[in-house]
Design an enzyme around this catalytic site. Sequence first.
Site, PDB file in Angstrom:
ATOM      1  N   GLU A   1       0.802  -1.227   0.000  1.00 31.79           N
ATOM      2  CA  GLU A   1       0.000   0.000   0.000  1.00 31.79           C
ATOM      3  C   GLU A   1       0.836   1.279   0.000  1.00 31.79           C
ATOM      4  O   GLU A   1       0.783   2.084   0.946  1.00 31.79           O
ATOM      5  CB  GLU A   1      -0.977  -0.031   1.183  1.00 31.79           C
ATOM      6  CG  GLU A   1      -1.948  -1.205   1.079  1.00 31.79           C
ATOM      7  CD  GLU A   1      -3.052  -1.199   2.114  1.00 31.79           C
ATOM      8  OE1 GLU A   1      -3.005  -0.381   3.053  1.00 31.79           O
ATOM      9  OE2 GLU A   1      -3.987  -2.026   1.992  1.00 31.79           O
TER      10      GLU A   1
ATOM     11  N   GLU B   1      -5.038  -8.544  -0.661  1.00 32.89           N
ATOM     12  CA  GLU B   1      -5.745  -8.261   0.591  1.00 32.89           C
ATOM     13  C   GLU B   1      -7.220  -8.071   0.301  1.00 32.89           C
ATOM     14  O   GLU B   1      -7.601  -7.336  -0.617  1.00 32.89           O
ATOM     15  CB  GLU B   1      -5.206  -7.004   1.300  1.00 32.89           C
ATOM     16  CG  GLU B   1      -3.931  -7.219   2.077  1.00 32.89           C
ATOM     17  CD  GLU B   1      -3.585  -6.041   2.978  1.00 32.89           C
ATOM     18  OE1 GLU B   1      -4.518  -5.343   3.422  1.00 32.89           O
ATOM     19  OE2 GLU B   1      -2.391  -5.826   3.230  1.00 32.89           O
TER      20      GLU B   1
END
Length: 769
Positions: free
Chosen positions: A247, A496
């Site tokens: 991220e 994810e």
Amino acid sequence: MASLRLRIEGRTFRDTRGREVTLRGINVAGDAKFPSQPDLPSHKSDYFFEGDDVSFVGKPFSIDEAHAHFSRLKRWGYNTIRYIFTWEAIEHEGPGKYDDEWVGHTVEILRLAKSYDFYIFMDPHQDVWSRFTGGSGAPMWTIYACGLNPRKFLPTQAAWVQNTYPDPSKYPKMIWASNYTRLACQVIFTCFFGGKDFAPKAIIDGKNIQDYLQDHFVEACRHLALKIKQAGDLEDDVVIGWESMNEPNRGLIGWQDLTTIPHEQKLQKGPSPTAWQAILTGSGRACEIDTWDFGGLGPYKSGTELVDPNGDSAWLPADYDDSKYGWTRDPGWRLGECIWAQHGVWDPASDQVLKKDYFARSEFGRKIDYEYFTNKYFMPYYRRHRKAITSVHEDAVMFCQPPVLEIPPSIKGTDDDDPNMVYAPHFYDGVTLMMKKWNRYWNVDVFGILRGKYLSPAFAIKVGETAIRNCFRDQLSAIRKEGMEYMGNRPCVFTEIGIPYDMDDKYAYKTGDYSSQSSAMDANHFALEGCGANGYTLWVYMCTNNHQWGDLWNGEDLSIFSLDDRPLPVHPHSNAEEPGPRSRPTSMLSVDKMSPSFSQSRSADPSLVIPENVKSALRTPSMSTNQTSESPADIGSTPGFRAAEAYVRPSPLATVGNVTVSGFDLRNCIFTFSLDCKQAATEEVPTEIFLPEFHFPRDSTEVEVSSGKWTISVGGVEGGMIQIMRWQHGAGKQNMTVKGVQRRQGMILGKEEEEGYLEQCRQSGCEVM
């Protein structure tokens, strides 16, 4: 050279027999985010700032515990692990000082995983940069390298850190993610990705801070990759690849106006400063800052708050001893003063902003947006990361993760169009995640809004559970297709995706009723199965999750396993093989007389929500920034199966040809599967499917196939026994339907039902884990 255990062929994964491999995976483990010595989950404050003197040895779990965790995951049908580790675990003591004891522990854990036939890819994990900025990832010394003082983040609100929050039990849920738009992360990510352009005076050991940080991060990853290679039996056999930074975030790069909140900033929670206000409070100035909360339609302004640091500064003082870590800071980079003031962005004497568009344009005058950031700032880092890893692990599958929900890099047909690259996006149902509630009446097409699909956000609202499930699927499908459009023909793996378990004020923990969690988890898997992706790694497996503190990290509670819940019954020791006929067998479907508990949402307002009345219906926010005070006694300790029936589900593992359809109807316990192949599947090379025994006991399962024959058997190694269907079928388009036993969704088995299931297991010579 021996053929690779897993290779990429176009947009599919293939095994050594040429079968398509579907990655059905899990993130292991959330425990790796914080050290073992001292034991410092995010709600503990003791020794927090002694960040150099820590150890991650024993994370994610000890050698002695590894078999229990791996066998459990194998029995649940997982064949893939996204292996979580942090930069801090390798290089916490100081620049270039590696913790080889932790590296050795990691190698041994990976070696144990090999015996379970997992595919593992390594995840250098970070959340909002570091534990010391409210998340996980980078070592503490990186904060000091950027000229920041982590001990002053609390009064200046440069970061909201649960470890230093006055009462960690009342740390606002999900506020940790807002740290991306607070001073500390804005400074560090700007320096990491764009220091040479935006902080040219930030020179340390003769390098710009951008190169200094990237070199150390990438070299730490390369060091671990080298040790894995030197182990001799792990590279390509169990460790099949590496992911890029988890991220990544742009910091301030592309901020068009420092004095306003960018329209693309979707998350606001708690005091929500503009970048300019964050700069001022970071330098000790008081500011009146808007406060925000999260309601049914997203963030909304809830008031204002005076943030007064009382003269404290988030920057290291001018007299700070900068010799501790052995680096030499260039004299042109002054401590005791904001780095942006030193670059003429503002004037500390008058507290006036001078260049509010300082981060808005490139050196050539081009407007910087997130797409430009991804291509011009993220991709150079990614190339450096890829080069370092593949210099050691030549055939590593590289999982490229661009900024979350942003347009992927435009690399199709370029030198970066690496045939060994996987697109690795993330997806969360933000409404459920932020509101801690599964609402089966309405949800929002967030990705469609971000891509300008709707004239008004009201049109993005999906009403009814079927529409919500389809919306999730369509969003994931759109993300996958966008990846192919920009990055080329390659596999897509959602690395994810997950749900919060502490829904409805932890109702499930008090009652054992996980029906809301089961519905949410099933909706997410429905989307994964229907979107055309090549696999996923669910977030998350946490070894030490409990009902009081959840994942022991920032109030999150997404782990599929908890010490306070019961494991789903499994069937580990039978090795008998149950053959199936060539045509449809006599039905032996056993249906529970009790209706399944499907999609039981505990919404405070059960009235129908439609676009015409959504604003009035959702005017009152569902969640405040203040947690309800509760003691362990208030939480309850009623164990449940933690919605395991929704994530322990059938899935193709190795398919002769190509998968065309794969999906599981949890409510009716029906698995449908289709493929297309040029050559027939044989006894030596069959199509293999995971069939969980909880749903598909061999004597209560009906199978229909378009051709060929099948067998169902239980096998495995080291206690990781799983039930596998092996199908020998003809060439061309083939399909299969498997019907199992309907059970009550989200609830513990009733006494009669559970005893019947256990007796069934005993008759088959098995036991319950």
